[in-house]
Design a protein around this motif. Structure first.
Motif: not given
Length: 311
Positions: A38, A40, A93, A97
């Motif tokens: 999880s 970031e 993700k 990113s």
């Protein structure tokens, strides 16, 4: 004075590198599990931008060698974190990113360098880059404000780790002292504000840490009282079940003695009666104990799974 500023700058380098290196354990776990879970990537991407710009500022400023060295080391560490994150992040993700890296660490950083070297000259270069670096550092020190608000609201320091707050306070204090000694406005202003915010964090921690422990102790006492009451109920139920079982045994014995002269039932009927009597003989306490043990085993398994999952 120059010797003192150099010593303070070396101490600042050591503390800052320790802060930059703190996520190493996290990314070692990412590599081991081959998953970012999880986590970031935004904090590491923005910190990479900040350290890169401060390195550029140190190159432009002849008297900022120690600023350049610490931020160059930080930039290399942040680049490693971002690379690992992009390798192991989920597809969606990872795509977001990569866009952020292209926007900030390539586009914005490249634009700042191009504008500085092509469009600006003399002291304007240092002022332009210094203002941008100071703003980014202010953003970094202002980020815990939301956490501080949560601490005041919940009266708990659960979400504000002491060591992180302490090292950020120490880091801001050292660099504020260094900036004062070398008279560097761009290094001094954001770090002085960071020192004030760090002081507030430590004050909040001191104020609410005992209350957090007190609330935790109250919860433990409540759990112990609930457990004692639960055991008392279990004892009453067990005693009642035992008395009921004794009465049932005596009744069955009298029934058997009365029925000893009756004809022997068939095999099928014997089996049915035996099965039915065994079912009735299981009291509520035994059923509750079986459920409790199964629930405890499941709960223990969940705890072990959670522990392993979090290692």
């Amino acid at each position: 004075m120059a010797g003192l500023s150099f010593i303070v700058g070396i101490i600042g380098n050591v503390i800052s590198i320790l802060v930059f290196a703190s996520p190493i354990k996290t990314f070692a776990r990412v590599v081991k599990k081959k998953s970012t879970e999880s986590f970031e990537g935004v904090p590491y991407i923005t910190t990479l931008l900040s350290t890169s710009l401060w390195t550029f500022y140190g190159i432009l400023n002849p008297g900022a060698l120690l600023v350049m060295t610490v931020n160059a080391a930080g930039a290399m560490l942040q680049l490693s974190y971002v690379t690992i994150f992009l390798i192991y992040a989920p597809k969606e993700k990872k795509f977001k990113s990569m866009k952020l890296v292209a926007l900030l660490n390539v586009g914005f950083f490249g634009t700042v360098i191009a504008v500085t070297l092509i469009a600006l000259h003399g002291n304007l270069r240092l002022i332009f880059v210094g203002i941008i670096c100071a703003c980014l550092t202010l953003g970094m020190y202002a980020s815990p404000l939301a956490v501080m608000r949560t601490v005041v609201k919940t009266r708990s320091v659960k979400y504000m780790p002491f060591l992180l707050s302490f090292f950020l306070f120490l880091n801001a204090g050292i660099w504020s002292t260094y900036a004062l000694l070398v008279k560097d406005f761009f290094v001094g202003v954001p770090n002085f504000i960071g020192l004030v915010l760090g002081t507030v964090q430590l004050i909040l921690y001191t104020k609410y840490k005992n209350k957090s422990r007190s609330e935790k102790s109250d919860k433990d006492v409540e759990k112990e009282e609930e457990g004692s009451a639960h055991l008392a109920r279990e004892g009453i139920e067990m005693q009642g079940c035992e008395e009921e079982g004794d009465n049932q045994t005596n009744t069955n014995s009298r029934t058997l003695r009365k029925g000893s002269s009756l004809p022997t039932p068939s095999i099928i009927r014997q089996y049915s009666v035996g099965k039915f009597s065994r079912t009735l003989s299981v009291g509520s306490y035994e059923q509750h104990c079986d459920w409790y043990l199964d629930d405890e085993n499941d709960h223990h398994g969940d705890l072990e799974g959670g522990k392993n999952g979090g290692s």
